[in-house]
Structure formats: C-alpha cells, structure tokens
Design an enzyme around this catalytic site. Structure first.
Site, PDB file in Angstrom:
ATOM      1  N   LYS A   1      55.199  44.426  79.580  1.00  0.00           N
ATOM      2  CA  LYS A   1      56.400  43.656  79.199  1.00  0.00           C
ATOM      3  C   LYS A   1      56.103  42.165  79.265  1.00  0.00           C
ATOM      4  O   LYS A   1      56.456  41.410  78.373  1.00  0.00           O
ATOM      5  CB  LYS A   1      57.571  43.978  80.139  1.00  0.00           C
ATOM      6  CG  LYS A   1      58.238  45.293  79.873  1.00  0.00           C
ATOM      7  CD  LYS A   1      59.584  45.405  80.572  1.00  0.00           C
ATOM      8  CE  LYS A   1      59.518  45.449  82.075  1.00  0.00           C
ATOM      9  NZ  LYS A   1      58.840  46.619  82.643  1.00  0.00           N
TER      10      LYS A   1
ATOM     11  N   CYS B   1      72.931  46.314  90.957  1.00  0.00           N
ATOM     12  CA  CYS B   1      71.553  46.637  91.323  1.00  0.00           C
ATOM     13  C   CYS B   1      71.151  46.228  92.733  1.00  0.00           C
ATOM     14  O   CYS B   1      70.253  46.836  93.298  1.00  0.00           O
ATOM     15  CB  CYS B   1      70.565  46.098  90.288  1.00  0.00           C
ATOM     16  SG  CYS B   1      70.283  44.343  90.311  1.00  0.00           S
ATOM     17  N   MET B   2      71.800  45.220  93.332  1.00  0.00           N
ATOM     18  CA  MET B   2      71.286  44.733  94.610  1.00  0.00           C
ATOM     19  C   MET B   2      72.299  44.665  95.740  1.00  0.00           C
ATOM     20  O   MET B   2      71.951  44.307  96.858  1.00  0.00           O
ATOM     21  CB  MET B   2      70.714  43.312  94.435  1.00  0.00           C
ATOM     22  CG  MET B   2      69.471  43.230  93.608  1.00  0.00           C
ATOM     23  SD  MET B   2      68.302  44.538  93.925  1.00  0.00           S
ATOM     24  CE  MET B   2      68.049  44.368  95.674  1.00  0.00           C
TER      25      MET B   2
ATOM     26  N   MET C   1      66.165  50.662  93.207  1.00  0.00           N
ATOM     27  CA  MET C   1      67.441  51.237  92.783  1.00  0.00           C
ATOM     28  C   MET C   1      67.775  52.577  93.435  1.00  0.00           C
ATOM     29  O   MET C   1      68.936  52.913  93.597  1.00  0.00           O
ATOM     30  CB  MET C   1      67.463  51.415  91.262  1.00  0.00           C
ATOM     31  CG  MET C   1      67.451  50.119  90.504  1.00  0.00           C
ATOM     32  SD  MET C   1      68.734  48.998  91.058  1.00  0.00           S
ATOM     33  CE  MET C   1      67.756  47.568  91.368  1.00  0.00           C
TER      34      MET C   1
ATOM     35  N   GLY D   1      65.390  44.178  91.082  1.00  0.00           N
ATOM     36  CA  GLY D   1      65.146  44.584  89.708  1.00  0.00           C
ATOM     37  C   GLY D   1      65.058  43.408  88.762  1.00  0.00           C
ATOM     38  O   GLY D   1      64.238  43.382  87.845  1.00  0.00           O
ATOM     39  N   GLN D   2      65.899  42.392  88.954  1.00  0.00           N
ATOM     40  CA  GLN D   2      66.015  41.322  87.962  1.00  0.00           C
ATOM     41  C   GLN D   2      65.314  40.043  88.430  1.00  0.00           C
ATOM     42  O   GLN D   2      65.154  39.823  89.632  1.00  0.00           O
ATOM     43  CB  GLN D   2      67.488  41.031  87.683  1.00  0.00           C
ATOM     44  CG  GLN D   2      68.239  42.254  87.193  1.00  0.00           C
ATOM     45  CD  GLN D   2      69.657  41.912  86.759  1.00  0.00           C
ATOM     46  OE1 GLN D   2      69.860  41.361  85.689  1.00  0.00           O
ATOM     47  NE2 GLN D   2      70.619  42.222  87.585  1.00  0.00           N
TER      48      GLN D   2
HETATM   49  S1  SF4 Z   1      57.473  40.173  86.437  1.00  0.00           S
HETATM   50 FE1  SF4 Z   1      57.717  42.384  86.169  1.00  0.00          FE
HETATM   51  S2  SF4 Z   1      57.944  42.638  83.960  1.00  0.00           S
HETATM   52 FE2  SF4 Z   1      57.027  40.626  84.277  1.00  0.00          FE
HETATM   53  S3  SF4 Z   1      54.826  40.936  84.156  1.00  0.00           S
HETATM   54 FE3  SF4 Z   1      55.397  41.092  86.319  1.00  0.00          FE
HETATM   55  S4  SF4 Z   1      55.725  43.276  86.659  1.00  0.00           S
HETATM   56 FE4  SF4 Z   1      55.779  42.940  84.445  1.00  0.00          FE
END
Ligand code: SF4
Lengths: 78, 774
Positions: free
Chosen positions: B89, B178-179, B363, B400-401
């Site tokens: 990503k 999420c948190m 999560m 998560g974010q």
């Molecule tokens: S912050 Fe998360 S989504 Fe971005 S490169 Fe690192 S592991 Fe991948």
C-alpha cells in the site's frame, strides 16, 4: 512500467535455491548478500499484466519465506 | 529515448540502493559484495519525507517528485519505524492522488441534483446552514464527524470551533470505531493513554503473541521486523492467537484458534496458571499494582440513549485469586475450544522469567462488546509477571489509522475529550478556554453523543446538521441501513469533505473537495507516540483545499476571526505551537514545529531534546518521580490496576435460525473502505472485489464452490457475494469472514450496532448470520 525492489528471505537453508529460482524468473535481477540469508530483488516489468503474472510466480516460490518491499515506482499514469 | 532509458536505469539503481540500505538497517553487518550504494541525486527525481498515508504503523516514506508530480515512493531509512521498508500500500500510495474521478470542485444540492459551484460559495452555504440550524434548534443540533486520518491540525481546529466557539461537544471521529476500547483500557489500567513501549520492543522480545491481530496483513512492516528478528536471533517464537487462520497464523510458530469472545476467559486462565505456578513477580506486584473489580452484566448498547457508568471497587489479591478459580484451563477449554495444554503453554511463556514477551493487538480486542475488559485482562497478564515498560516486555496496542493516536486520542476529538483532559473537569475546561481565547462557559461540561449515538441522533432528528471529513460512515457504520436512511431524511443537512465520490458523498447536500496527504502540510501521530510532520510536496488539484483550512474558512465566516487569525502560508506551524501548549510538562511534552520539520518523526514525551522510548520506567521516562524502579504515574496511587473482569457472552451469538458467526475486517491490499486503494490499479487488480471466506467443510455442506454467490442474512439485512474457500484466510467451521473495503457489498447492512458499554466502540467481529446459496 513498474519498478520494485524487495528484500527476499529464503526458508531455512534455501538461499542458493531461492537465488536460482529468482534468477530464472523474467524481469528479475538479484543481489544476494554474501554473509546473511537475505537476497535483494529488483523487478522491472513493462506493464500491469506482466507485473501481475510475476507476482503470482513469486507467491508460488517454495524457497521463499517472505518478501518485503523497499521501493516502488510506476509512471504509467503520466 | 536515451533520457528515458537513463532514467529507468537510474531508478533501478535507486530501487536496489533502497533495498541494500534497508537490509543494512535490519541486519547489522550485512554485506552485498562490491555493491555500491548509489546516491539519488541525479536531478531526475527529488525526494521529500512524509509518513505513509495509510496505517497506524506510521512508516516513514520518501516521496519522489518529478515535474511537479509524485511518481515514486521509497522507505525512509532514517525513520526508525520501518528502517527503509514499506508494504505494497505504501509503495503504490502516490497513485491515489491521481484517480480519474478525483473531486476537484465543490458541489451543492440544488433541486435534488448536485451542481458544481465555486468553493467559496459552498463554504458560505456551510457557514449559513450551520448558523441557521444552531439558532433554530440549539447548539447540540450541529455536529462534526472526523477521522483518525484527519491531520493533527484538522482535528485541532474542528475541536476548537465546535467545543470552544460553538459550545457543543458534538465532536466525534471514526477512531471511536477502531481505538476507543484501547483508550479506555489504558485509562482504567494505567490512568493515562497510549502504549508504554515502542517498536524497538520487537528487537528485544523472545516471544510475540498476537491477540486476534492479523499483523501479516494489517501491520505488514512490523510483522516483517518480527520475522527478521526470528531469522537473526535463535530464540524468537511467534504465537498467533486468533479466531480464524490467516497469513499471520501461517507464518507463526504456533497457531491457536479460540471461539469468538472467549479471549476474555483465556486471558483469565493464563492469569490463573501464573498464580498457580507462582510465576508472579511479587516484588513488582507488591510495589506497583493495585487490584480492582467493576460492574458486571453491563449490557450491549443496542438501544437508543443507552447509558452506563462503571464503578471501581478495590479488592485484595486473595479476592482476585478466588475470582480466577472459575477460569482453570480445563473449564476454559469448554468455553473457548482452546485445548487446556495450549492455555498452559501460553501461560508458561508469559511466566518464564528468562523470556521477554510482547503482546500485540488491534481490532480483534478493540472491536469487542467487552473491549475495555479484554484490554484490561491482557495488561493483567503482563502486570502479574512484571513484564512491562522494559525493552522487549510490552503489552502493545496497535492502531489502525495513521493518526488515530495523534489526532483523535491526543487532540481529543471525541465528545468527552479536550486536547488536555476531559470536558467534565473544570480545570481542563479553564485551560482550554484560556488557550483558545474563549469564555470558559462556552465549553459545555457534559459530553453529548459518542459515534453510534451521534448517528442515531441524526436519524431521530436531534442532530440536523453534520459535517463529515475524511471518512466514509455510509460504508462503515454497523447496522448501516438505519443510519443511511437517517442521513437522507428531509430536514437533515450533510456536508462531506472528501477526495473521491463515496456512498457518503451520495447522501451529501454539500461536497467540499479536499487536499489529500502531501498536497497539504500536516502532522500524524502513530501507534508508538510518534508525531510525524509532512510538508506540502505537490499541489492539490482544482479547488481542493485542506480540511483544516475549510474549517478555518467557515470559522471566520461565523465571526471567530480572533480565534482563527492565521493566514494560508503560516497556519500549520502556528496551530502546532498553540496546540503544543496543552501538553506542556514531562508526561506529554511534544517537540517544537522546527524539530518536527527536520526529523522523520519524534516520540513524546520529548523532554530536553530527548525522546521517551519506555514510559513509567525512570531509566527512560523523565516523568517518573516516586524514586522506585517503576512509576505508574497515571493513577493517583502511582500503581497500575489489575482488574477482575469476567467472561460474558457476545451481544448476539449463533443460534438455530442464524447459525454462523460473521466476522469482518480488512485485507493487506486495501485501506479501509477502499475509496483510495480501489483507485490504485495494482492494488485494485490484486483484490478487485470483496468475498466471503467460508470453511471448506461448511462450503461443501452448503453446496458452494469458490466464486459462487452466497447470501449472508442477519436480523438486520442481507448481502449476496462470491464465496472464497481456502483463500488467504480460513475461518473455522461455523464462522464466515468478509472484508469491508468494497462498497458494492455493504456488509455493514448485516452487522450489529452493539458496543462496549465503557468505550462505546462497536463490535464488528461478532454477530449471527445464516447462509444461503444464491
Ligand atoms: S504505514 Fe502501514 S500501510 Fe503504510 S507502508 Fe507502513 S505498513 Fe504499509
């Protein structure tokens, strides 16, 4: 026209086999470490289709434990 | 042509150079023969640092810009988070800036149709409607709903405008989804939020236990670091403790599967074993731990206006020990499906004084109707054996974010919070009023609605105006249909700031085009208390504007020029320096704007130019003051609290009619609702559509094969989608799993809006469904 580089970790004791497997794949260049079980892999594919096929081949390699990306470039949107 | 070839050759060298540099960071002393580490200063591409836009890991990246366009990404070797690595990503992230349907102009609903208007006209309308609604229906009829993807300045100005100037506590963010349980877990166990450890724990721990956390897909760079450690050191073991088999289970040394919700019982059984075998670190417990119990049978929040307040009652160690008698491994095997010998094995790893243990979760433990409790229970384990706040010994709650910590937890963009403390506390209100330059009576001492209740209020009509930024609730709210129907009701006014069309922009009356990631300056705060600054690297398209500046424009129109005096060329630095005042002092001191600009992230508390790696340990943490070897200064008694929390069942469990568990989550390729990653061709092609994972034996009974359509039906709704059998994840019999990234299959029409009564975070991992072959 994506270019990626990865750190490839072989399964235990399979560094040589991994190097051979990777060297056989098209669009791949490797730089094995001389003192650790780690191989640098650079891929340079002409289009998304070829990239997807290469990804599948990489996923199927038995000698490969994990592949971590270190660089990504894709200029096709330009 | 020659230029193109040279450029390509150069890029390949740069790619190889990045990999070699990264290997050097991960494997000290590694050599690649005569490989030359080439410099990147060819002039073809210029590189600038930023945090990755996606997950809470907070990888540092270098964004490559050519001719004013972001074209490449490489891991930032100067960032200690990822030491040059990234996941797929991250590497493809620049392409998210250039999707063909990017929103570049403002749109306003006129006679039922969205029409393009100049952004200044749209901002006039937003300010006018906000004012009119407030005058007609009262201050609590207007709300803002933001995100853990808000930058820190975004969240700060939102809180200042709504809480400080407009006087409503109707400020929430999707991090509630999420948190929130992680926060209440920290607050109840330690009295202060955010992890005591840091990612460096991974380089010291011998045992890693992932609690319902598919790290291989959700935090892939951190998981790579664990695997690299396992390769480099001989004494590293990885245990995956989960409700379904995933890529993390495959890579782990041992995979242990438990029945949904029974993690509560297993955690207690581990503590039972630790006490039974006298693996307790008595010095630590006697000096640094207190024991408490809270209320039980606490409900699930499925009804409107649900209210709950816990009450902490001190208990002694003996009472706690007695409480654990219900959780012998043999008894818990019956609840959890986990063989007693596996429970004993995990307990022995935690209990072995020679092993350093790090527990990771995200999560699985937070989206849980007893989310606060399970956070408490894993802390209990670490506290009993004293494995906390030292390198490698870490109970580690991952986010998560990218800025769930930075923007939501630290800035406090939740109904009860302020940038320092809570609205209920007079001292905290006074501090906020002073820094914000508003009368203290402006700040209402009563919290209003948490996220689920905020969307219920929108449905009921108690809220009539809502401004949604950087999030997509019309895909992510559980029991979605109710909330979408509510948002579409006639006299509701919905403003949405976003970068691409989504089901949420579909319900908007005004759409504002937002700048995305490095098209603006900002800061994020990651999982390990690290604040990461990024400069504006490329221009936003069309009339797109940062979310921060959109709010400032509206604030100025509402007459709050005094509180928002900044200009477009200096506002981020000025906002940061104002915000930083809230955290002055050794417990949370933040780095200055100038320091943040220079470094690839800075961990707080940042005191006298030094980052704090491990909190509560005086060797590392300048806030410790009790003269002992640990100081849990978040609590008045300077102790961490062990809680007796029982196992209680899920809000809805499978029965004869709805006989499967439904579990929902993510895949590595997609970011949340996919509005960004589905516009990145490589990621979209890798997983173009969502699917339902079914256990192979259940699939055979149902008569479906891979790719055939299956109808998933709950008491709330139904979705028909293709089956995936023996894919990357395999649920146990009686469970299905659905990734939620695909707006063509709105799985949240099926999920249940039950939540943890303490944190108010919904449980997306457990509800009952039945399956039909479609
Ligand atoms: S912050 Fe998360 S989504 Fe971005 S490169 Fe690192 S592991 Fe991948």
């Amino acid at each position: 026209m994506p270019i990626f580089s990865y750190l490839a970790l072989p399964i235990d004791g399979a560094r040589e086999m991994l190097c051979t497997d990777l060297a056989k794949l098209p669009h791949c260049e490797i730089i094995p470490s001389d003192n650790r079980e780690v191989v640098v892999l650079v891929t340079d594919t002409p289009d998304d289709d070829t990239e997807n096929k290469l990804q599948k081949s990489l996923n199927n390699l038995q000698s490969l434990q994990s592949l971590s990306l270190t660089f990504g470039y894709d200029d096709k949107e330009k | 042509m020659t230029k193109k070839l040279n450029r390509r050759r150069f890029l390949k060298y740069a790619a190889a150079g990045s990999a070699v540099a990264t290997a050097g960071a991960l494997f000290p002393g590694i050599s690649f023969g005569d490989w030359q580490n080439l410099s990147n200063n060819s002039g073809l591409i210029s590189w600038q640092k930023a945090p990755c836009r996606f997950c809470g890991t907070g990888c540092g990246v270098l964004v490559g810009v050519s001719d004013g366009r972001a074209v490449a990404v490489k891991g930032d070797p100067n960032c200690s988070v990822n030491k040059g690595l990234c996941c797929m990503k991250g590497y493809h992230s620049v392409q998210m800036l250039y999707g063909k349907d990017r929103i570049t102009t403002a749109q306003v609903r006129k006679n039922g149709k969205m029409v393009e208007v100049p952004i200044q006209e749209a901002l006039d309308l937003v300010a006018e409607k906000l004012q009119e609604t407030k005058e007609k229906h009262g201050k609590d009829s207007v709300a803002i709903y933001g995100s853990g993807q808000w930058t820190i300045p975004d969240g700060y100005v939102a809180s200042k405008l709504f809480k400080g100037c407009l006087g409503t506590n109707n400020v929430e963010a999707n991090a509630r989804l999420c948190m929130a349980s992680a926060v209440t877990g920290f607050m109840t166990s330690f009295g202060i939020d955010e992890p005591m450890g840091c990612y460096e724990d991974m380089d010291h721990a011998n045992v890693f236990i992932t609690w319902g956390n598919n790290m291989a897909e959700m935090h892939p760079v951190l998981f790579s670091r664990i695997l690299a450690n396992r390769k480099r050191r001989t004494n590293v073991t990885v245990i995956d403790f989960a409700t379904r088999s995933t890529r993390t289970s495959q890579a782990a040394d041992k995979s242990i599967i438990f029945n949904p919700q029974s993690d509560l019982a297993v955690a207690n059984a581990i503590c039972y074993e630790i006490i039974k075998h006298n693996w307790v670190d008595w010095n630590f417990v006697n000096e640094h731990v207190s024991f408490y119990k809270g209320k039980t049978n606490i409900g699930y929040g499925t009804e409107d206006h649900f209210a709950f307040k816990d009450k902490a009652e001190p208990i002694g160690f003996e009472e706690y020990k007695l409480f654990l008698e219900d959780y012998t491994p043999e008894k818990v095997e019956k609840i959890s499906g986990v063989p007693a010998k596996d429970i004993k094995y995990m307990a022995a790893l935690y209990g072995d004084p020679d092993l350093k243990v790090t527990s990771f979760w995200c999560m699985g433990m937070n989206q849980h109707t007893r989310g606060t409790w399970i956070n408490n229970l894993v802390y209990n384990i670490h506290l009993l054996v004293g494995k906390i706040s030292t390198p490698g010994n870490s109970p580690f709650s991952l986010t998560g974010q990218p800025s769930a910590c930075g923007t939501v937890r630290e800035v406090g963009t939740l109904t009860h919070k302020l940038p320092h403390g809570v609205v209920m506390n007079e001292h905290h209100r006074k501090m906020a009023a002073e820094i914000w330059d508003v009368p203290v009576k402006n700040i209402d001492p009563k919290p209003t609605y948490h996220t689920v209740e905020m969307f219920r209020a929108l449905d009921r009509g108690d809220i009539k105006f809502i401004w949604i930024q950087v999030t997509n609730p019309m895909v992510t709210m559980p029991n979605l249909r109710r909330y979408r129907d509510g948002a579409l009701k006639d006299d509701r006014f919905v403003v949405v700031s976003d970068v691409y069309p989504t089901p949420t922009t579909d319900v908007a009356d005004v759409i504002l085009p937002s700048a995305l990631w490095v098209e603006q300056e900002g800061m994020f705060g990651n999982s390990e208390r690290r604040t990461q600054h990024f400069a504006q690297i490329v221009d936003p398209p069309g009339e797109a504007m940062s979310d921060t500046w959109q709010i400032i424009e509206v604030a100025k129109r509402l007459g709050f020029e005094k509180q928002f005096p900044w200009t477009e060329d200096n506002y981020i630095g000025k906002i940061w320096e104002e915000y930083r005042k809230f955290h002055a002092g050794p417990k949370h001191e933040m780095a200055s704007y100038e320091v943040l600009k220079k470094r690839s992230g800075v961990q707080w508390p940042f005191v006298n130019g030094k980052e704090t790696r491990w909190r509560f340990n005086p060797k590392y943490d300048p806030a410790c003051s009790n003269g002992k070897d640990f100081d849990f200064y978040g609590k008045k008694d300077h102790r961490a609290w062990i809680w007796a929390r029982p196992y209680e069942p899920a809000a809805e469990s499978p029965d004869n009619e709805y006989n499967f568990w439904l579990n929902t989550g993510r895949v590595i390729e997609h970011w949340h609702t996919g509005s960004l990653t589905r516009r990145i061709p490589v990621l979209h092609n890798a997983v173009p559509a969502s699917y339902v994972e079914i256990n192979p034996e259940d699939a055979t009974e149902l008569g479906v094969v891979n790719g055939e359509m299956v109808k998933i039906i709950s008491r709330r709704g139904e979705v028909t989608m293709p089956a995936q059998i023996r894919g990357r994840g395999v649920p146990p019999r009686g469970m299905v799993f659905v990734p939620f990234f695909d707006e063509s299959y709105l799985i949240n029409e099926v999920t249940l809006d039950a939540f943890c009564p303490i944190s108010k975070q919904p449980d997306y991992k457990k509800c009952a469904v039945r399956l039909e072959k479609a």
